[in-house]
Design a protein around this motif. Structure first.
Motif, PDB file in Angstrom:
ATOM      1  N   ILE A 176       0.905  -1.281   0.011  1.00 33.47           N
ATOM      2  CA  ILE A 176       0.183   0.049  -0.096  1.00 33.47           C
ATOM      3  C   ILE A 176       0.980   1.155   0.002  1.00 33.47           C
ATOM      4  O   ILE A 176       0.689   2.162  -0.715  1.00 33.47           O
ATOM      5  N   LEU A 177       1.819   1.288   0.822  1.00 31.61           N
ATOM      6  CA  LEU A 177       2.580   2.370   1.014  1.00 31.61           C
ATOM      7  C   LEU A 177       3.585   2.716  -0.149  1.00 31.61           C
ATOM      8  O   LEU A 177       3.583   3.939  -0.601  1.00 31.61           O
ATOM      9  N   SER A 178       4.199   1.870  -0.563  1.00 32.81           N
ATOM     10  CA  SER A 178       5.150   2.027  -1.875  1.00 32.81           C
ATOM     11  C   SER A 178       4.299   2.275  -3.145  1.00 32.81           C
ATOM     12  O   SER A 178       4.920   2.936  -4.117  1.00 32.81           O
ATOM     13  N   ASN A 179       2.962   2.119  -3.025  1.00 29.39           N
ATOM     14  CA  ASN A 179       2.348   2.581  -4.363  1.00 29.39           C
ATOM     15  C   ASN A 179       1.695   3.918  -4.176  1.00 29.39           C
ATOM     16  O   ASN A 179       0.634   4.431  -5.298  1.00 29.39           O
ATOM     17  N   PHE A 180       1.667   4.702  -3.058  1.00 23.64           N
ATOM     18  CA  PHE A 180       1.285   5.860  -3.054  1.00 23.64           C
ATOM     19  C   PHE A 180       1.993   6.774  -4.175  1.00 23.64           C
ATOM     20  O   PHE A 180       3.370   6.704  -4.338  1.00 23.64           O
ATOM     21  N   PRO A 181       1.375   7.543  -4.781  1.00 19.60           N
ATOM     22  CA  PRO A 181       1.885   8.416  -5.776  1.00 19.60           C
ATOM     23  C   PRO A 181       2.893   9.361  -5.404  1.00 19.60           C
ATOM     24  O   PRO A 181       4.100   9.670  -5.808  1.00 19.60           O
ATOM     25  N   LEU A 182       2.639   9.546  -4.122  1.00 13.65           N
ATOM     26  CA  LEU A 182       3.916  10.646  -3.674  1.00 13.65           C
ATOM     27  C   LEU A 182       4.936   9.920  -2.853  1.00 13.65           C
ATOM     28  O   LEU A 182       6.029  10.384  -2.338  1.00 13.65           O
ATOM     29  N   PHE A 183       5.025   8.640  -2.952  1.00  7.44           N
ATOM     30  CA  PHE A 183       6.106   7.628  -2.192  1.00  7.44           C
ATOM     31  C   PHE A 183       7.639   8.064  -2.590  1.00  7.44           C
ATOM     32  O   PHE A 183       8.289   8.375  -1.738  1.00  7.44           O
ATOM     33  N   PRO A 184       7.856   8.377  -3.964  1.00  6.32           N
ATOM     34  CA  PRO A 184       9.208   8.899  -4.070  1.00  6.32           C
ATOM     35  C   PRO A 184       9.583  10.038  -3.424  1.00  6.32           C
ATOM     36  O   PRO A 184      10.777  10.441  -3.474  1.00  6.32           O
ATOM     37  N   TYR A 185       8.620  10.897  -3.061  1.00  8.84           N
ATOM     38  CA  TYR A 185       8.927  12.265  -2.380  1.00  8.84           C
ATOM     39  C   TYR A 185       8.794  12.191  -0.881  1.00  8.84           C
ATOM     40  O   TYR A 185       8.621  13.090  -0.206  1.00  8.84           O
ATOM     41  N   MET A 186       8.684  11.073  -0.289  1.00  8.00           N
ATOM     42  CA  MET A 186       8.237  10.956   0.992  1.00  8.00           C
ATOM     43  C   MET A 186       9.204  10.199   1.951  1.00  8.00           C
ATOM     44  O   MET A 186       9.806   9.293   1.561  1.00  8.00           O
ATOM     45  N   GLU A 187       9.208  10.768   3.112  1.00  8.86           N
ATOM     46  CA  GLU A 187      10.103   9.901   4.110  1.00  8.86           C
ATOM     47  C   GLU A 187       8.922   9.476   4.940  1.00  8.86           C
ATOM     48  O   GLU A 187       8.131   9.937   5.365  1.00  8.86           O
ATOM     49  N   MET A 188       9.119   8.035   5.454  1.00 10.17           N
ATOM     50  CA  MET A 188       8.364   7.539   6.184  1.00 10.17           C
ATOM     51  C   MET A 188       8.777   6.784   7.554  1.00 10.17           C
ATOM     52  O   MET A 188       9.877   6.317   7.524  1.00 10.17           O
ATOM     53  N   GLU A 189       7.928   6.929   8.581  1.00 10.13           N
ATOM     54  CA  GLU A 189       8.296   6.091   9.752  1.00 10.13           C
ATOM     55  C   GLU A 189       7.032   5.425  10.189  1.00 10.13           C
ATOM     56  O   GLU A 189       6.253   5.660  10.429  1.00 10.13           O
ATOM     57  N   VAL A 190       7.443   3.938  10.246  1.00  7.12           N
ATOM     58  CA  VAL A 190       6.294   2.991  10.388  1.00  7.12           C
ATOM     59  C   VAL A 190       6.568   2.489  11.948  1.00  7.12           C
ATOM     60  O   VAL A 190       7.788   2.025  12.229  1.00  7.12           O
ATOM     61  N   THR A 191       5.653   2.461  12.603  1.00 11.02           N
ATOM     62  CA  THR A 191       5.457   1.877  14.142  1.00 11.02           C
ATOM     63  C   THR A 191       4.461   0.866  14.260  1.00 11.02           C
ATOM     64  O   THR A 191       3.189   1.172  14.040  1.00 11.02           O
ATOM     65  N   ALA A 192       4.676  -0.098  14.454  1.00 13.87           N
ATOM     66  CA  ALA A 192       3.649  -1.364  14.897  1.00 13.87           C
ATOM     67  C   ALA A 192       3.110  -0.938  16.116  1.00 13.87           C
ATOM     68  O   ALA A 192       3.731  -0.494  16.989  1.00 13.87           O
TER      69      ALA A 192
END
Length: 92
Positions: A67-83
């Motif tokens: 899901i996250l890697s297919n967001f159109p803005l993905f190439p322009y985003m920094e993400m922090e994922v927390t379970a």
């Protein structure tokens, strides 16, 4: 499985405004698809930043990555994922 994801967008300074507007429109449409099906039940804007904090309710880490890697803005985003896990004091 619940995950909190903080997404911070890093807009390129030299991107064509029409291209950026198209990416933003596709981003909204893509995200709303997951909001409607319950995979993306919460989103909050981070005040003063081009950033949000979101909750995703998915079956696996692989599904979240897809899901996250297919967001159109993905190439322009920094993400922090927390379970996330249910707190023992939670009422629901």
């Amino acid at each position: 499985m619940l995950f909190m994801v903080q997404m911070t967008v890093k807009k390129p300074h030299d991107i064509d405004p029409a291209v950026w507007a198209d990416i933003i429109a596709r981003e909204r449409e893509y995200g709303q698809k997951f909001m409607k099906n319950g995979k993306f039940p919460h989103i909050w804007r981070v005040v003063g930043k081009f950033s949000n904090v979101s909750i995703f309710d998915v079956e696996s880490t692989d599904e979240l990555h897809q899901i996250l890697s297919n967001f159109p803005l993905f190439p322009y985003m920094e993400m922090e994922v927390t379970a996330l896990a249910k707190h023992p004091s939670a009422l629901n």
